[in-house]
Design a protein around this motif. Structure first.
Motif, PDB file in Angstrom:
ATOM      1  N   LEU A   1      -1.111  -0.058  -8.133  1.00  0.00           N
ATOM      2  CA  LEU A   1      -1.266  -1.251  -7.283  1.00  0.00           C
ATOM      3  C   LEU A   1      -0.591  -2.457  -7.925  1.00  0.00           C
ATOM      4  CD1 LEU A   1      -2.645  -2.741  -4.865  1.00  0.00           C
ATOM      5  CD2 LEU A   1      -4.575  -3.162  -6.382  1.00  0.00           C
TER       6      LEU A   1
ATOM      7  N   THR B   1       2.080   1.613  -3.469  1.00  0.00           N
ATOM      8  CA  THR B   1       1.010   2.072  -4.362  1.00  0.00           C
ATOM      9  C   THR B   1       0.815   3.580  -4.244  1.00  0.00           C
ATOM     10  OG1 THR B   1      -0.084  -0.052  -4.032  1.00  0.00           O
ATOM     11  CG2 THR B   1      -1.395   1.705  -5.010  1.00  0.00           C
TER      12      THR B   1
ATOM     13  N   SER C   1       0.833  -1.208   0.000  1.00  0.00           N
ATOM     14  CA  SER C   1       0.000   0.000   0.000  1.00  0.00           C
ATOM     15  C   SER C   1       0.869   1.261   0.000  1.00  0.00           C
ATOM     16  CB  SER C   1      -0.945  -0.007   1.201  1.00  0.00           C
ATOM     17  OG  SER C   1      -0.246  -0.366   2.370  1.00  0.00           O
TER      18      SER C   1
ATOM     19  N   THR D   1       2.606  -4.277  -6.254  1.00  0.00           N
ATOM     20  CA  THR D   1       2.497  -5.682  -5.858  1.00  0.00           C
ATOM     21  C   THR D   1       3.527  -6.521  -6.597  1.00  0.00           C
ATOM     22  OG1 THR D   1       0.126  -5.345  -5.656  1.00  0.00           O
ATOM     23  CG2 THR D   1       0.901  -7.609  -5.582  1.00  0.00           C
TER      24      THR D   1
END
Ligand SMILES: [K+]
Ligand SMILES: [K+]
Lengths: 426, 426
Positions: B27, B6, B3, B31
């Protein structure tokens, strides 16, 4: 068997047209019939004469009967050996398998086959006369052929589009589906269910597992097929609601190694193909006319994982403990079947770029798990690859049974034990 | 971690063009970096600014370091618990894992990472200056990024065609391949090999298994890629003999979850894709920066089958006996990973018919086994499916490690044992 069949099918009298079938055509058809697969390289009604068709029916009747008998006898053999070694703990389990001698198994299988085949034949014949305007002789011939083909999970049909012509006729599709499911569920289970159908608590573990998994897979498989084909204009789309359910159920049942189709498999979505791949891989029940790794093997692996995730020391199913030897057998059968699918698929893609992965995978699983469904590429494959499929059908038919039995019978002992090693997993 | 990454990547400063990245782009990239996968939805060099690129490098450096550290610590934890329970039998095995406290693991991983990354960085930087006319600053930047990306098996590249520009440069490809293999082999093995590289007889079972399987898979994988691409005009075809061997080796090594490519993956044959699928699924070593079910898990399943076929009562590898619990763990990790691949593949084919099975399967395995190779469809997938791949990357990254550890630590006891049941297998 296969060689006799091949020779007979190569006789000029076996084909419709003048001249005789080529070696690979006869070999492929004979293997497909004897191993009750149902894949074809030439049209059954157009290419073969009535004599040829009757020969094919004979081959899959004898093939199905032979496989059901032989695998049931091997089960008896295994259970006998079991009894000698551990009579007390397993006595409760083996009662379903104490079938007696060879003669009793043979007559038992014969009685069951005849009962199912005659019943379905009568229904189909009647229906073909009443609903489809066939003459009595023709209806009887068609009814017999498809009834035998269904119970033996052969999947051979005398229609070029298999059963697509009966897409709206539950009186044809349902008897065939039920015969196929019963044939595929296996002799030990059928025998036990005949004895005590209304006392499921008393069933053996094998029967409980087979029946519950069969029902579960039929429900899930049918639901999946319906969901993925519901809006497909070439398959379920144009059918009525009842027709959608009927054919969804039919195509949920057929991958359990029967191989008839009432919808055009080639027009199905890739998702359906892949879902069907999974169903074909799992297959039907042990010691029946179905193929695949068998529902018990699949259920066992599922319970092994479930126990492991719960941290249980043992794998218990329906209040019975599964020994680590049986777990290893299940693992071995499943992973060798994976290899039997993956290696030929890679090989076929390696030597030819005619077809895409989805079709090749479907065809290979269909052959190795003796299903007989096809996306329509079998006839177009080069003869060498058709030869490979012949080997696959043969290995897929005899492999798991022989393997399972051999594993169960074989038992070595070591005079010493090694210290434990613990590699890191995952 | 994901997060934070992101959010930072959504800052306007992180992108090359004015404006900022969309949520799914940020995102997905975060990831992919943290889980050291390497799949991308936007071009790394074109879309992200230098700031963005450094953030991505930071994310996969921290991600790789974190995963190597955490999984090594979990291994220590498991081995400690092991020792308490069965100190005598496993003492010989756990010596490779007695790494001491958290600080020792962290410093050990840090030292190893820095050693490998700096070495490769120096080689790459030198080569980029001498052989590819880059300025010192640019070469150092590129060298650092790719060295860190290689050792952490991140597979992110600052070239739009990954390493295809270096197809004929062994001085770039080989250091990267070696760093990737060493990073993927896992911390416990690296540590033990540093201690006693020349005494392979004294290695623990885990190290013996990992090293021998790694070598075997590299040889077989490279040979397969060479065979299936040898005549492909878009890949190995035009290369010299040495180039064929170099790039065959490189692409035999990359599916072990690194994800760089020196050949155009999209132009490879379907056989290569499928073979690469198998290699990606197997993956690299435990407690390293690689993914997949891990080579030890695969080897163990192989030996289970081998022992079963020979009728051995126990599974023995390199003079060590493998307990049935460890066998079950391996089975569980492997089959859950199969489910993690098959279910999303069916689902994706179910909801969209944009792409064929071969490509979807490749992409799903690449995500779930954190490889990052792609047939080029990731960027074209609908945002929902990209979201599914995000979940897959996450589960694929943490799942097997967490699962393996949890299974090894968890141990229930039953106060009673049930009678044995024997369903029929096969
Ligand atoms: K069949
Ligand atoms: K990667």
């Amino acid at each position: 068997m296969v060689s006799v069949g091949t020779v007979i099918l190569m006789l000029p009298i076996a084909t419709e047209a003048p001249g005789s079938a080529s070696f690979i055509e006869a070999l492929f058809t004979a293997t497909s019939a004897v191993c009750i697969v149902g894949l074809i390289v030439v049209s059954t009604p157009d290419y073969w004469s009535t004599f040829g068709e009757v020969v094919i029916m004979g081959l899959f009747q004898v093939g199905g009967f032979g496989i059901m008998t032989m695998s049931s006898l091997l089960v008896v053999l295994v259970s006998r050996r079991m009894n000698l070694r551990s009579r007390l703990t397993t006595a409760a389990e083996t009662k379903s398998l104490g079938l007696g001698d060879v003669r009793r198994v043979v007559t038992g299988v014969a009685k069951l086959s005849i009962t199912f085949e005659v019943t379905v034949m009568v229904i189909l014949t009647t229906r073909l006369i009443v609903g489809h305007d066939e003459s009595f002789g023709r209806a009887l011939y068609l009814g017999t052929f498809h009834a035998v083909s269904a119970f033996n999970n052969a999947g051979f049909s005398l229609y070029n589009d298999s059963l697509e012509g009966f897409v709206n006729d539950p009186l044809v599709l349902l008897p065939i589906a039920i015969a196929a499911i019963c044939g595929g569920i296996g002799f030990p289970v059928l025998l036990e269910m005949r004895r005590q159908f209304w006392k499921p608590r008393g069933w053996s573990l094998h029967t409980k597992l087979t029946v519950s998994m069969t029902v579960l897979l039929l429900v899930l498989g049918s639901a999946f097929i319906m969901a993925s084909e519901w809006r497909n204009d070439e398959t379920l789309g144009p059918l009525s609601l009842a027709g959608k359910f009927l054919n969804g159920f039919f195509h949920g049942a057929m991958p359990r190694s029967t191989g008839f189709n009432s919808l055009d498999v080639e027009q199905m979505t890739e998702a359906t193909w892949l879902g069907t791949d999974v169903l074909m891989f799992i297959g039907a029940g042990s010691a029946g006319t179905g193929g695949g790794i068998k529902v018990t093997t699949f259920a066992l692996l599922f319970f092994v994982i479930y126990s492991e995730l719960r941290g249980e020391p043992h794998v218990n199913i329906f209040d019975r403990q599964i020994s680590s030897r049986v777990q290893r057998q299940a693992l071995t059968v499943a992973l060798l079947t994976v290899a039997l699918v993956v290696i030929p698929t890679v090989f076929i893609l390696f030597v030819t770029d005619l077809f895409s992965l989805d079709r090749v995978l479907f065809e290979v699983i269909s052959a190795a798990c003796t299903v007989g469904l096809s996306t329509g590429i079998t006839a177009d494959l080069p003869a060498g690859i058709q030869g490979l499929l012949v080997v696959l059908m043969f290995v897929g038919r005899l492999g798991p049974i022989t393997l399972g039995t051999a594993l169960a019978l074989r038992q070595r002992t070591r005079l010493y034990e090694l210290p434990e090693g613990r590699p890191i997993i995952g």
